[in-house]
Write a protein that holds these residues in place. Structure first.
Motif, PDB file in Angstrom:
ATOM      1  N   LYS A  31      37.305  44.353  39.791  1.00  0.00           N
ATOM      2  CA  LYS A  31      37.795  44.066  41.140  1.00  0.00           C
ATOM      3  C   LYS A  31      37.482  42.612  41.447  1.00  0.00           C
ATOM      4  CE  LYS A  31      38.106  48.545  43.349  1.00  0.00           C
ATOM      5  NZ  LYS A  31      37.803  49.347  44.556  1.00  0.00           N
ATOM      6  N   ARG A  46      40.449  43.525  44.797  1.00  0.00           N
ATOM      7  CA  ARG A  46      41.309  44.556  44.230  1.00  0.00           C
ATOM      8  C   ARG A  46      41.329  44.463  42.702  1.00  0.00           C
ATOM      9  NH1 ARG A  46      44.970  45.848  48.403  1.00  0.00           N
ATOM     10  NH2 ARG A  46      45.938  47.395  47.046  1.00  0.00           N
ATOM     11  N   GLY A  47      41.813  45.554  42.078  1.00  0.00           N
ATOM     12  CA  GLY A  47      41.822  45.640  40.626  1.00  0.00           C
ATOM     13  C   GLY A  47      42.596  44.505  39.970  1.00  0.00           C
ATOM     14  N   GLU A  84      31.094  46.652  43.871  1.00  0.00           N
ATOM     15  CA  GLU A  84      32.171  45.678  43.990  1.00  0.00           C
ATOM     16  C   GLU A  84      31.621  44.248  43.941  1.00  0.00           C
ATOM     17  OE1 GLU A  84      34.433  46.721  47.431  1.00  0.00           O
ATOM     18  OE2 GLU A  84      35.350  48.473  46.453  1.00  0.00           O
TER      19      GLU A  84
END
Length: 276
Positions: free
Chosen positions: A91, A96-97, A169
């Protein structure tokens, strides 16, 4: 004076082409997915509103899920490709990925990675205690799946899963931890490991200098957007203002970028002089 003029329809068409292989084909299997990531340097798992970067899901010829911007194959690729060590998945862009090809990974590691080990980063205020201790759990037990890791880490976060997720994250965005595969059952389940155990050894010993790394990422980001405003570039990369300005100015001084007038925009946008 701008050297080119782009209509919105031209820009949309050019960006649509970026969601395909250089050959013009969409992707259908693991090998083509890896080729797409290699050609683009880094791509999103699925599109992010307002971020004009290619995504693996958009490049996939399969139909997306009803009501979602992702395909079955893309959902699986975020586990299978890193498990096979064919690329990295973490991420990063706007949290986000993001898939990163190994050839560009050293630049990302240099720019976004830590200046030292977790203890050093903790002592300098760039990791909190729980993030450091979560890293230690993965170091001792990894590769480890999310369910097992949460069971071990639950006391660290007082049973608050959202704090655990936020720590994971952050450790990904700082290139301490990375996805190392995962289960494809149900909604899938990531396996976590240390970057140093997942990245090819030559990457960790051959990082570019910071200025070169930022230049590599900046060039590829512009290429992946086809044309982009300076403001949008800052939003995508989220670098400290002095770092961005130095790299941005160096690219302009080298003549690597040109200004383009985009329909409906007051300020000029940028694209690579030799856009491919």
């Amino acid at each position: 004076m701008s050297e080119r003029f782009l209509t919105l329809s031209q820009l949309r068409a050019a960006r649509a082409e970026l969601n395909r292989l250089h050959s013009g084909r969409g992707i259908h299997d693991d090998a083509e997915a890896c080729r797409f990531i290699r050609e683009r340097g880094f791509v999103l798992l699925m599109p992010i509103a307002g971020i004009p970067l290619p995504s693996l899901s958009e490049a996939d010829e399969a139909e997306a899920w009803d009501g979602f911007a992702i395909t079955d194959r893309a959902w699986a690729w975020k586990e299978t490709l890193p498990q096979q060590k064919r690329c990295a998945y973490t991420k990063l862009i706007h949290g986000r990925g993001t898939f990163i090809d190994w050839r560009l990974y050293p630049s990302f590691l240099k720019v976004y990675g830590p200046d030292g080990d977790p203890d050093y980063e903790y002592e300098n205020g760039r990791l909190d205690r729980n993030e450091r201790d979560l890293y230690r759990l993965v170091a001792e037990s990894g590769p480890v799946d999310s369910r097992e890791l949460w069971a071990m880490a639950k006391p660290l976060f007082d049973g608050k899963r959202h704090r655990f997720t936020a720590a994971l994250e952050h450790l990904q965005s700082r290139f301490f931890l990375t996805v190392a595969g995962g289960s494809l059952e149900g909604w899938t389940l990531h396996t976590w490991d240390l970057v140093e155990r997942q990245a090819p050894p030559e990457i960790l010993t051959g990082l570019p200098m910071a200025a070169e790394a930022r230049s590599n990422i900046l060039r590829q980001t512009i290429r992946n957007c086809y044309a982009v405003s300076e403001r949008k570039l800052r939003s995508i990369l989220r670098w400290p203002a002095p770092d961005f300005q130095e790299s941005f100015q160096a690219l302009k001084n080298d003549g690597a970028v040109i200004e383009v007038k985009v329909e409906g925009e007051n300020l000029p946008w940028l694209m690579l002089r030799h856009q491919t």
